[in-house]
Each structure stands twice: as C-alpha cells, then as structure tokens.
Design an enzyme around this catalytic site. Sequence first.
Site, PDB file in Angstrom:
ATOM      1  N   TRP A 151       0.768  -1.239   0.000  1.00 37.79           N
ATOM      2  CA  TRP A 151       0.000   0.000   0.000  1.00 37.79           C
ATOM      3  C   TRP A 151       0.797   1.287   0.000  1.00 37.79           C
ATOM      4  CZ3 TRP A 151       1.357   2.148   4.611  1.00 37.79           C
ATOM      5  CH2 TRP A 151       1.590   1.297   5.686  1.00 37.79           C
ATOM      6  N   ASN A 152       2.121   1.190   0.065  1.00 40.64           N
ATOM      7  CA  ASN A 152       2.862   2.445   0.266  1.00 40.64           C
ATOM      8  C   ASN A 152       3.200   3.195  -1.019  1.00 40.64           C
ATOM      9  OD1 ASN A 152       4.589   0.350  -0.394  1.00 40.64           O
ATOM     10  ND2 ASN A 152       6.250   1.120   0.878  1.00 40.64           N
ATOM     11  N   SER A 228       4.693  -7.860   2.935  1.00 47.73           N
ATOM     12  CA  SER A 228       5.418  -8.182   4.166  1.00 47.73           C
ATOM     13  C   SER A 228       5.985  -9.601   4.115  1.00 47.73           C
ATOM     14  CB  SER A 228       4.460  -8.046   5.351  1.00 47.73           C
ATOM     15  OG  SER A 228       3.402  -8.965   5.173  1.00 47.73           O
ATOM     16  N   PRO A 230       5.499 -12.120   6.295  1.00 52.14           N
ATOM     17  CA  PRO A 230       4.489 -13.178   6.524  1.00 52.14           C
ATOM     18  C   PRO A 230       3.651 -13.471   5.271  1.00 52.14           C
ATOM     19  CG  PRO A 230       4.478 -11.606   8.343  1.00 52.14           C
ATOM     20  CD  PRO A 230       5.401 -11.046   7.303  1.00 52.14           C
ATOM     21  N   GLU A 249       9.399  -9.040  -3.070  1.00 57.92           N
ATOM     22  CA  GLU A 249       9.935  -7.760  -2.572  1.00 57.92           C
ATOM     23  C   GLU A 249       9.327  -7.550  -1.199  1.00 57.92           C
ATOM     24  OE1 GLU A 249      12.139  -5.810  -3.681  1.00 57.92           O
ATOM     25  OE2 GLU A 249      12.404  -6.394  -5.764  1.00 57.92           O
ATOM     26  N   CYS A 283       9.819   0.304   2.580  1.00 55.35           N
ATOM     27  CA  CYS A 283      10.428  -0.988   2.901  1.00 55.35           C
ATOM     28  C   CYS A 283      11.924  -0.895   3.154  1.00 55.35           C
ATOM     29  CB  CYS A 283      10.182  -1.950   1.750  1.00 55.35           C
ATOM     30  SG  CYS A 283      10.695  -1.264   0.168  1.00 55.35           S
ATOM     31  N   GLU A 457      14.014  -6.290  -8.989  1.00 48.94           N
ATOM     32  CA  GLU A 457      13.240  -5.443  -9.880  1.00 48.94           C
ATOM     33  C   GLU A 457      14.183  -4.387 -10.454  1.00 48.94           C
ATOM     34  OE1 GLU A 457       9.724  -4.326  -7.337  1.00 48.94           O
ATOM     35  OE2 GLU A 457       8.712  -5.720  -8.696  1.00 48.94           O
TER      36      GLU A 457
HETATM   37  P1  NAD Z   1       0.896  -7.135   3.113  1.00 49.70           P
HETATM   38  O1  NAD Z   1       1.861  -8.264   3.128  1.00 49.70           O
HETATM   39  O2  NAD Z   1      -0.092  -7.047   4.193  1.00 49.70           O
HETATM   40  O3  NAD Z   1       0.044  -7.138   1.751  1.00 49.70           O
HETATM   41  C1  NAD Z   1       0.678  -7.091   0.496  1.00 49.70           C
HETATM   42  C2  NAD Z   1      -0.297  -7.569  -0.571  1.00 49.70           C
HETATM   43  O4  NAD Z   1      -0.483  -8.978  -0.448  1.00 49.70           O
HETATM   44  C3  NAD Z   1      -1.689  -6.945  -0.501  1.00 49.70           C
HETATM   45  O5  NAD Z   1      -2.122  -6.664  -1.818  1.00 49.70           O
HETATM   46  C4  NAD Z   1      -2.520  -8.055   0.118  1.00 49.70           C
HETATM   47  O6  NAD Z   1      -3.879  -8.005  -0.222  1.00 49.70           O
HETATM   48  C5  NAD Z   1      -1.877  -9.280  -0.473  1.00 49.70           C
HETATM   49  N1  NAD Z   1      -2.086 -10.526   0.251  1.00 49.70           N
HETATM   50  C6  NAD Z   1      -2.286 -10.693   1.575  1.00 49.70           C
HETATM   51  N2  NAD Z   1      -2.408 -12.010   1.855  1.00 49.70           N
HETATM   52  C7  NAD Z   1      -2.277 -12.682   0.688  1.00 49.70           C
HETATM   53  C8  NAD Z   1      -2.303 -14.074   0.334  1.00 49.70           C
HETATM   54  N3  NAD Z   1      -2.469 -15.032   1.248  1.00 49.70           N
HETATM   55  N4  NAD Z   1      -2.124 -14.403  -0.960  1.00 49.70           N
HETATM   56  C9  NAD Z   1      -1.924 -13.435  -1.894  1.00 49.70           C
HETATM   57  N5  NAD Z   1      -1.900 -12.120  -1.619  1.00 49.70           N
HETATM   58  C10 NAD Z   1      -2.066 -11.744  -0.333  1.00 49.70           C
HETATM   59  O7  NAD Z   1       1.801  -5.831   2.999  1.00 49.70           O
HETATM   60  P2  NAD Z   1       1.355  -4.304   3.150  1.00 49.70           P
HETATM   61  O8  NAD Z   1       1.007  -4.086   4.582  1.00 49.70           O
HETATM   62  O9  NAD Z   1       0.405  -3.954   2.090  1.00 49.70           O
HETATM   63  O10 NAD Z   1       2.714  -3.540   2.819  1.00 49.70           O
HETATM   64  C11 NAD Z   1       3.710  -3.311   3.758  1.00 49.70           C
HETATM   65  C12 NAD Z   1       4.817  -4.328   3.605  1.00 49.70           C
HETATM   66  O11 NAD Z   1       5.308  -4.316   2.269  1.00 49.70           O
HETATM   67  C13 NAD Z   1       6.000  -4.001   4.488  1.00 49.70           C
HETATM   68  O12 NAD Z   1       6.504  -5.175   5.060  1.00 49.70           O
HETATM   69  C14 NAD Z   1       7.004  -3.419   3.503  1.00 49.70           C
HETATM   70  O13 NAD Z   1       8.331  -3.522   3.905  1.00 49.70           O
HETATM   71  C15 NAD Z   1       6.719  -4.223   2.281  1.00 49.70           C
HETATM   72  N6  NAD Z   1       7.194  -3.534   1.075  1.00 49.70           N
HETATM   73  C16 NAD Z   1       8.287  -4.046   0.398  1.00 49.70           C
HETATM   74  C17 NAD Z   1       8.782  -3.392  -0.715  1.00 49.70           C
HETATM   75  C18 NAD Z   1       9.975  -3.923  -1.468  1.00 49.70           C
HETATM   76  O14 NAD Z   1      10.170  -3.529  -2.620  1.00 49.70           O
HETATM   77  N7  NAD Z   1      10.814  -4.781  -0.892  1.00 49.70           N
HETATM   78  C19 NAD Z   1       8.171  -2.220  -1.162  1.00 49.70           C
HETATM   79  C20 NAD Z   1       7.066  -1.730  -0.458  1.00 49.70           C
HETATM   80  C21 NAD Z   1       6.592  -2.404   0.661  1.00 49.70           C
END
Ligand code: NAD
Length: 483
Positions: A151-152, A228, A230, A249, A283, A457
């Site tokens: 979401w960020n 994330s 998890p 990512e 992130c 990426e």
């Molecule tokens: P999140 O893990 O809660 O959700 C990410 C996405 O996964 C959402 O679209 C969600 O609907 C989907 N999702 C959730 N459960 C799923 C499942 N079982 N199967 C398939 N899809 C599923 O993350 P968030 O809270 O939206 O974002 C924050 C996290 O993202 C932080 O940990 C941050 O560090 C990470 N992030 C990483 C990067 C990177 O490039 N490394 C960039 C931005 C954010």
Amino acid sequence: MRAQPTASHYIDGAYVDDTTGDSFDSLYGYTGETIATLHDATPDLIDRALASAARAQVAWAALPGVERGRVLRRAADIMRERNRELSELETLDTGKPLQETLVADATSGADALEYFGGIAASIGGEHVQLGDDFFYTRREPLGVCVGIGAWNYPIQIACWKAAPALACGNAMVFKPSETTPLSALKLAEILTEAGAPPGLFNVVQGRGAVGAALIDDPRTAKVSLTGSVPTGRKVYASAAEGMRHVTMELGGKSPILIFDDADLDAAVSGAINGNFYSSGQICSNGTRVFVQRDLLDPFLTRLSERLNGVVMGDPLDETTNFGPMTTERQMQIVLDYIEKAKAEGARLIAGGARADRDGWFIAPTVFADVTDDMTIAQEEIFGPVMSVLTFDTEAEAVTRANATPFGLSAGVFTRDLARGHRVAARLQAGTAWINTYNLTPVEMPFGGVKMSGIGRENSREAIAHWTQVKSVYVGAGTVEAPY
Ligand code: NAD
C-alpha cells in the site's frame, strides 16, 4: 471528497463494474473520509481477467520488441502529462504529501515504462559455437504473470512490475493493495490509451483471498509480490505448489552506519530520508541508525534541530512535507511499538506520540540508547520511528548490522572511501548506499537478500526474472548412435 474510479476492476481493456463481491473502502488519512468504495473480485471476474490475459499474451509476445517498447514509452509520456492528476489521486489514497507524490510516484512509474520500453527491442539470448555444431538461447516470456502490490507506493509498484513484464512479452493481472487500490486502475487506462491490446494488463481488486486465487490458478506462470514477510511466506509456498516463478519484494530492518568522520549534515539527511519520508512507510528504510560513539551527541543535536523543519498538515498543500499514516490500523501498530520502546528503556529524543491534531499523524520519533535486543531494533515498524544505536569499531558495527533476518538495504556514511566500499561489501543487503540513502533509480537493481526477498526489480537484471531461457542446439554433422 470522492476519488471514485469508474469501477472497481479493469479487465480486457475496459472498466468492469461488478458489485457482487464484498465491498471495502479506501480512506483518506488526513480526514478519515471514504474516498472510494470498491468490491472484491468474484471467482468469475478472476477467471475473466486471467482468460483475457492469456488471450492477449500470445499476440503480444509475437510482436517485435520495438513495437512492444513503443507502447510502453507512449504510456510513460501519458503518465508524465497526467502527473499532477495521478499524484493528487495517490495523495488521497495513501495520505502521502503531494510534495512527495509529485516527484516520487507516477514519475518513477513513468521511468520504469520508459526504461523497459527502450530495452524491449534488445532482449535476446546468446550464441555459442561448438565445432560445427552450435547452440543459441532464446529469452522467452513466461506467459500470464500476476502482480500483487503493497500500500505504500501503489502506482510505482504496479509500474515496476508491469513495465518489465510487458517488455518481455508477458501479460499481467495485477491486484493492488486493498488499502490503496485506485492508481493501478489509472495505469490500466493509460496503457490502453497508449495502444496496449485488451487483456494485456488487467486490474482486479480484493483482499488477500483474491491474490491467493490468482496464484493458485494453473494459467499463472509467475507471481511478483511486494508486501510483508508473513505474506511472502504464504505466497511463495502456494506458488511452489504449481512450480511458478516468484519475485518477492518484502520488508526490512535496514541499518545505516554513521562513522565519526562522516559529513554530519549529509548523515543526518540520510537518516531523515531513510526514516521519515512517506512517514516511514518505506520498505528500504534505514531504521537502525548506528552512530559511532564520538559523533552521537552532535548527531542527536543536529537531528533535533533539523526536525524543526517538519511541516505537518494538509497533504494536498504542497508546503506540507510530512503526512499522516495511510491507515488508522497502521497508526495504532506504530503507536504500540513506541510504547514498547519506552517500556524497554529506550531514550526518547523526539516525537513519541500521536500528533495533537486531526488525522492519523504520528510525530517523527527518535529513540536513542537503543540496544540490539529491543523490539524496535528487531521488528519492522513501517512508520516514522528511528532507532539510534551506538558503536565503537567498524567490525562491531558490521556484525551488529548483519544480526537480523532481514537484508533489504543498508547505508554507510564516511569520508573514508576505502572504508565505505569495504563496509558496503560486508553488509548483508540487496542494496548498499555510500554517503546517501534510499535512492532507487530504475537503472539500478532493487531487491533483498535473506528474508527480505527473492529476485530483483528494475535494471537489466529484471529481464532474467520475467523471461525463461530455451536452449536450441543445432547439429551440423552426422548423428552418431550406438546401434
Ligand atoms: P501485506 O503483506 O499485508 O500485503 C501485500 C499484498 O499482499 C496486498 O495486496 C494483500 O492483499 C496481499 N495478500 C495478503 N495475503 C495474501 C495471500 N495469502 N495471498 C496473496 N496475496 C495476499 O503488505 P502491506 O502491509 O500492504 O505492505 C507493507 C509491507 O510491504 C512491508 O513489510 C514493507 O516492507 C513491504 N514492502 C516491500 C517493498 C519492497 O520492494 N521490498 C516495497 C514496499 C513495501
């Protein structure tokens, strides 16, 4: 205030208004108002999106790369022309200040479309001669790919996945985060306007279950997740069932090492950018700031002075440089971490509470005397909370910086360039910055090691993650056989 898109989904080249699935709202962090109501994609819609992507992909992959690239470059131009409108939408959806979204969101998405648009015509394999025989390799598309966003940085994430995927001849079904679902629809609209065939890039909305259904479908060849750890574990596991390709990512708890010979203001700027930009919802943030003992007091003094420059307020006002948290839930999570830090004995230097105003604001928070075992030094907070730790020697700093399951990014500030390179080499991270922080140009690979991710990426590296190699061996002589 409404930023309601025409409909929730974008499938086969058009908006699809289907209200059968459960609804969810997108809220504006500054006022708490609902700006849009969307609906989870039903199994039927998921099927339609994947089917249209599968249809579009075959003809798209058969086009010369230069023609695929032209569509992406046109999309980049349209995105830049519409930057203000896209930035305002992103600000409403995420709460991030317009001052940021105008320069960091759609513009970085446009960079990816332009970069991979340019590269599309030169994606190819190699030729190796073996006497009179030879073989060559073909870099072939994977097929239908699924992108799932956090979401960020919603439109940036959608572009960082779509641009290389499409350049390589794939089609995509993208599921944005349910928290910030709007701008991916605009990307779909723009790609259509730029000449992408119907079905090439589809957007389906929904929560985790919609993402899970996309990954489980046999038509899906690859999933690229930004999210994330998890969620990454779950997505990676279900992709493994179908032996699908993955890019992960994920989150981080990245270190910034500041040596006592560093340019103090540059180091303070790096720590500010790496902790408070986007209200800490990044992130790659360097949330463990290791400062060499002699520099600790000057660093904290200068940091406190610089925090007087924070302008919290209406994110749509371009003078605002610090916005609210994207969701009330995330605000609460961050406030809980702040209370834990106080209880575990960290010394509060700045902030430390919800800001005394409307909106989901948390004042930029700095804790000193943080020790490696404290919760705030170990877990990703994803909010404006900086942990300052103290170190004496280079070897100690590197060992402590690496003592984390994460490995997304790292930074080092020093005037000793030999030390800068030496430390960068030893830090366990996908990206290490020397004397700067959090710059992610499209030309540079981005991704994590350890629990922070798989794959890369951006840059030419991304091509390897959106294609598969076929070897073609050509025999030029007689064929020998034992009988
Ligand atoms: P999140 O893990 O809660 O959700 C990410 C996405 O996964 C959402 O679209 C969600 O609907 C989907 N999702 C959730 N459960 C799923 C499942 N079982 N199967 C398939 N899809 C599923 O993350 P968030 O809270 O939206 O974002 C924050 C996290 O993202 C932080 O940990 C941050 O560090 C990470 N992030 C990483 C990067 C990177 O490039 N490394 C960039 C931005 C954010």
